[in-house]
Design an enzyme around this catalytic site. Structure first.
Site, PDB file in Angstrom:
ATOM      1  N   ARG A  80     -24.027  17.245 -24.212  1.00  0.00           N
ATOM      2  CA  ARG A  80     -22.734  17.936 -24.349  1.00  0.00           C
ATOM      3  C   ARG A  80     -22.607  18.627 -25.706  1.00  0.00           C
ATOM      4  NH1 ARG A  80     -18.083  14.416 -21.846  1.00  0.00           N
ATOM      5  NH2 ARG A  80     -17.046  16.432 -22.002  1.00  0.00           N
ATOM      6  N   ASP A 138      -9.209  17.689 -16.168  1.00  0.00           N
ATOM      7  CA  ASP A 138     -10.046  16.615 -15.612  1.00  0.00           C
ATOM      8  C   ASP A 138      -9.867  16.450 -14.096  1.00  0.00           C
ATOM      9  OD1 ASP A 138     -11.177  15.989 -18.058  1.00  0.00           O
ATOM     10  OD2 ASP A 138      -9.565  14.608 -18.578  1.00  0.00           O
ATOM     11  N   LYS A 180     -18.494  19.386 -18.926  1.00  0.00           N
ATOM     12  CA  LYS A 180     -17.901  18.043 -18.843  1.00  0.00           C
ATOM     13  C   LYS A 180     -19.020  17.022 -18.603  1.00  0.00           C
ATOM     14  CE  LYS A 180     -13.688  19.239 -19.603  1.00  0.00           C
ATOM     15  NZ  LYS A 180     -13.071  18.835 -20.865  1.00  0.00           N
ATOM     16  N   ARG A 203     -19.278  20.520 -13.648  1.00  0.00           N
ATOM     17  CA  ARG A 203     -18.434  20.134 -12.507  1.00  0.00           C
ATOM     18  C   ARG A 203     -18.280  21.244 -11.475  1.00  0.00           C
ATOM     19  NH1 ARG A 203     -14.175  16.067 -15.588  1.00  0.00           N
ATOM     20  NH2 ARG A 203     -15.621  14.302 -15.452  1.00  0.00           N
ATOM     21  N   ARG A 252     -15.798  11.175 -12.197  1.00  0.00           N
ATOM     22  CA  ARG A 252     -14.727  11.837 -11.434  1.00  0.00           C
ATOM     23  C   ARG A 252     -15.271  12.508 -10.167  1.00  0.00           C
ATOM     24  NH1 ARG A 252     -10.702  10.757 -14.852  1.00  0.00           N
ATOM     25  NH2 ARG A 252     -10.955  11.247 -17.063  1.00  0.00           N
TER      26      ARG A 252
HETATM   27  C1  S3P Z   1      -9.670  14.611 -23.696  1.00  0.00           C
HETATM   28  C2  S3P Z   1      -9.679  15.983 -23.703  1.00  0.00           C
HETATM   29  C3  S3P Z   1     -10.315  16.794 -22.663  1.00  0.00           C
HETATM   30  C4  S3P Z   1     -10.596  15.976 -21.404  1.00  0.00           C
HETATM   31  C5  S3P Z   1     -11.194  14.643 -21.722  1.00  0.00           C
HETATM   32  C6  S3P Z   1     -10.267  13.833 -22.601  1.00  0.00           C
HETATM   33  C7  S3P Z   1      -9.037  13.898 -24.817  1.00  0.00           C
HETATM   34  O1  S3P Z   1     -11.534  17.314 -23.155  1.00  0.00           O
HETATM   35  O2  S3P Z   1     -11.445  16.694 -20.551  1.00  0.00           O
HETATM   36  O3  S3P Z   1     -11.449  13.910 -20.542  1.00  0.00           O
HETATM   37  O4  S3P Z   1      -8.800  12.670 -24.702  1.00  0.00           O
HETATM   38  O5  S3P Z   1      -8.749  14.528 -25.841  1.00  0.00           O
HETATM   39  P1  S3P Z   1     -11.604  18.707 -23.975  1.00  0.00           P
HETATM   40  O6  S3P Z   1     -10.935  18.544 -25.267  1.00  0.00           O
HETATM   41  O7  S3P Z   1     -13.083  18.956 -24.145  1.00  0.00           O
HETATM   42  O8  S3P Z   1     -10.948  19.719 -23.080  1.00  0.00           O
END
Ligand code: S3P
Length: 435
Positions: A128, A320, A347, A351, A392
């Protein structure tokens, strides 16, 4: 740790879903409650902490950095905060498991320490992108080595940080939060501006721990040089975990489910709006507040769904929930079009590709686009899909199996434990036929 063993599920067509479904604590809030409690002064009490692999990994990292954490009962943590400068170096790498939130937020926190740290993750997390945090943190004075932009992250300590004003290129609560956490250790002001508002848990929780912060949707600003004071945190139930049941009951005739006390922070509930636009029957009862967060019971009944052009403005508020939305779209009448969701490609899996491949294997017509998909709803066949170790995706295809013509086999489901331990038992209790 996560993903160690391969686990396949079989989801069979079911009759109807009924009952109360109590989903576990919010993952985002649990991570943040652990981090802020660790660097606060005094003893914090967390209730409703998610007993998932992701959040337990964050707790284990903080314990490795010298924080004493008691777990008197499931979902309960007593954290003996060490203060802003009380963390101690670990001679071992810090394992964030599958958790992007854990790694990115901890990188911000560790950039301000006087010692070096190494953050590692599992196979998925190791793919990632991390430049989104290392670039702005470097501008603040931090020094973080990556492997060509990927983990492991070697965070060098002892670098004086200074506040910056940063306009995020992509809406991301993780990036925003990493900068705010680094900002606690920085000289001057750290200011973050988002292209679209994202979940504001870090901002709210910093305020609850007594740190002066100014924030409004899409904007946050704080200065270094204050202290965090221990407090108690009540973690609401995770809307993202509730999402699977909202879709499941919506698409399976005869179903009625009640999901009590779910967190309803507006930056999280985009799926609720999307499903309503598709014709879903979801009501909120007993609206209130818990630990400074909006909560309410969600009552969902089966309703015929129709396809929509998803308003792009909803995307960050349901970032998500796309795997679950894709299942709803696959059984809705007509076409659903998703645009502006390129973030889905970075992600826990890509996805868009993982859902498109899986849905195609189940006979659904879906066309991938660079930033979304076009899904023609209809019926779902049985078949075999690969979740690619994405929690998910695995739970979404378990939902698909409820209404499929034959059983759906889902490969590689062990990582469901990262965010939703006990999903299988809970799902079977309300009417899933999942093994
Ligand atoms: C999250 C932010 C999101 C989300 C992740 C949790 C967080 O990611 O997809 O599951 O707790 O700040 P991104 O900041 O990469 O959008």
């Amino acid at each position: 740790m996560s993903g160690a063993q391969r686990l396949d599920w079989l989801s069979r067509p079911a009759e109807a879903l009924h009952g109360d479904v109590v989903v576990p604590g919010d993952k985002s809030v649990s991570h943040r409650s652990m981090m802020l409690s660790a660097i606060a002064e005094g003893t914090s009490h967390i209730r409703g902490f998610l007993e998932g692999e992701d959040t337990r990994a964050t707790a284990a990292v903080l314990a490795q950095l010298g924080v004493s954490i008691e777990a008197p009962s499931a979902g309960e943590r007593i954290v003996h905060g060490v203060g802003l400068h009380g963390l101690r170096a670990s001679s071992q790498p810090l394992d964030c498991g599958n958790a992007g939130t854990g790694m990115r937020l901890l990188a911000g926190l560790l950039a301000g320490q006087c010692f070096d740290s190494v953050l590692v993750g599992d196979e998925s997390l190791s793919k990632r992108p991390m430049r989104r945090i290392t670039d702005p943190l470097t501008r603040m004075g931090a020094c973080i080595d990556t492997q060509a932009g990927l983990p492991p992250l070697r965070v060098r300590g002892g670098r004086p940080l200074h506040g910056i004003r940063y306009e995020l290129p992509v809406a991301s609560a993780q990036v925003k939060s990493a900068l705010l956490l680094a900002g606690l250790y920085a000289d001057g002001c750290t200011e973050v501006i988002e292209p679209h508002p994202t979940r504001d848990y870090t901002e709210r929780m910093l305020a609850a721990f007594g740190w002066p912060i100014v924030f409004s949707p899409g904007h946050a600003k704080l200065a270094g040089g204050h202290r965090l004071h221990a407090t108690s945190v009540n973690v609401p139930a995770d809307f993202s975990s509730a999402a699977f049941f909202l879709v499941a009951a919506s698409i399976l005739p005869g179903s009625v489910l009640r999901l009590p006390a779910v967190g309803l922070n507006p930056r999280r509930t985009g799926l609720f709006e999307a499903l309503r636009l598709m014709g879903a029957d979801i009501r909120i009862e007993n609206q209130g507040e818990s630990g400074g967060e909006a909560v309410g019971d969600l009552i969902v009944r089966h309703a015929p769904l129709h396809g929509i052009e998803l308003p792009e403005a909803l995307v960050p508020d349901m970032i998500d929930e796309f795997p679950a939305l894709f299942i709803a779209a696959a059984v809705a009448s007509g076409r659903t079009v998703v645009r502006g969701a390129a973030e889905l490609r970075v992600k826990e899996s890509d996805r868009i590709a993982t859902m498109a491949n899986g849905l195609r294997a189940l006979g659904v017509r879906i066309e991938e686009t660079p930033d979304g998909a076009i899904i023609d709803g209809g019926s779902i066949h049985g078949g075999t899909v690969d979740s690619h170790g994405d929690h998910r995706i695995a739970m979404s295809f378990a939902v698909a199996g409820l209404v499929a013509r034959d059983a759906v086999t889902i490969r590689d489901c062990a990582n469901v434990a990262t965010s939703f331990p006990g999903f299988l038992a809970l799902a079977n209790r309300c009417g899933f036929v999942l093994s």
